[in-house]
Design a protein around this motif. Sequence first.
Motif, PDB file in Angstrom:
ATOM      1  N   ARG A  45       0.811  -1.213   0.000  1.00  0.00           N
ATOM      2  CA  ARG A  45       0.000   0.000   0.000  1.00  0.00           C
ATOM      3  C   ARG A  45       0.854   1.278   0.000  1.00  0.00           C
ATOM      4  O   ARG A  45       0.416   2.316  -0.499  1.00  0.00           O
ATOM      5  CB  ARG A  45      -0.930   0.010   1.217  1.00  0.00           C
ATOM      6  N   GLU A 191      -3.623  -1.550  -6.373  1.00  0.00           N
ATOM      7  CA  GLU A 191      -2.544  -0.582  -6.509  1.00  0.00           C
ATOM      8  C   GLU A 191      -2.050  -0.548  -7.955  1.00  0.00           C
ATOM      9  O   GLU A 191      -2.377  -1.417  -8.767  1.00  0.00           O
ATOM     10  CB  GLU A 191      -1.374  -0.960  -5.594  1.00  0.00           C
ATOM     11  N   LYS A 371      -5.518   4.955  -8.460  1.00  0.00           N
ATOM     12  CA  LYS A 371      -4.160   4.468  -8.254  1.00  0.00           C
ATOM     13  C   LYS A 371      -3.743   3.500  -9.347  1.00  0.00           C
ATOM     14  O   LYS A 371      -2.676   3.629  -9.955  1.00  0.00           O
ATOM     15  CB  LYS A 371      -4.032   3.812  -6.878  1.00  0.00           C
TER      16      LYS A 371
END
Length: 376
Positions: A45, A191, A371
């Motif tokens: 993360r 991600e 993201k």
Amino acid sequence: MTLSWRISALAERHRALGSNLEDWNGMGTAWTYSSALADHHEAIRTRAGLMDVSGLKKVHYVGPHAESLLQWATTRDIAKLYPGKSVYASMLDEEGKFVDDCIVYRTGPNAFMVVHGAGIGHEMLVRSSQGRQVAVLFDDDLHDLSLQGPLAVDFLAEHVPGIRQLPYFHHLQTRLFDRPVMISRTGYTGERGYEIFCKAADAPALWDTILEQGAGLGIIPCAFTALDWLRVESSLMFFPYDNSQMYPFADQKAGDTLWEMGLDFTVSPGKQAFRGAEEHLRLRGQERFKITGVLLEGVRPAEAGDTLWQGNQQVGVITCGMYSRLSKRSMAIARMSVACAVPGVALQVRGSLEADAVTHALPFDDPEKTKRTAKG
């Protein structure tokens, strides 16, 4: 491990990190290491983490009929793919029920690679290929190293020209540390991340070099179970762990619709000719449950199989839970009654713990997907 018949070239690396190599998809997989899963989650993360996801089934479909085979077998319009483009797709049975998901990569005019999950999609495609001009090659020499996290692109940009310009769900043939690889901008974390497909013989050197040269950026090896933590936040389904194969209805055989699983977006607009399409369309509006997010009070995570209640009535079951020390929230994915599958419904959790909870929209993290789709 008695059922494992596929061998990762990184098995000894995983054992050195503390893994017992539990079976998944017939391959010994590093579900855990001796290091903490919370550290793996935080690395992906906030920095980047490297995982071996070679247990995914990588299959090549090559020949004049390859496109038509995949066009019938999956929910996506495969004709729109061009070499270098991929797409996430669902596969249904004749009853319109979900049996597998996959990523379809177009690698040439008549050539595709399909990365299957743990369902029966590969077996269905093999049967459907009989009598067609298409060759099917199950490729276990091909290994899949997944480098995921916000700094993954910074690391790769030092070694792979043009990687910053590679769009989401695209791939390129290149070299990494002088080894031939295919790098795909895909992953299972929510991600910005990349999957590095390489030969088995090159996997150990690539693994070691990425970790050695990426140490300054905080890149660490991450275990497979970290994906559960990430997928809860990012609302990513994992067959069969969120499905009725794991949580059967008492009076019905296993099988869920895309409407129930929240996967109806995987049907390309206007596409109606694929296996199970007629039943898929007929079953819209007949959902028995819906996949929903749940926020729990406290710092303990729920466990798969914990039940959700409104008063004396069970209204759902948790399929995967996690606690994030980054956001300080206990979150879960649940199979929920349709009436309760809206945000803000107060619930009680029973099972491995007892706690108050409330339904929450999915995904918990990055709902606009900014993201994973970032440019530059």
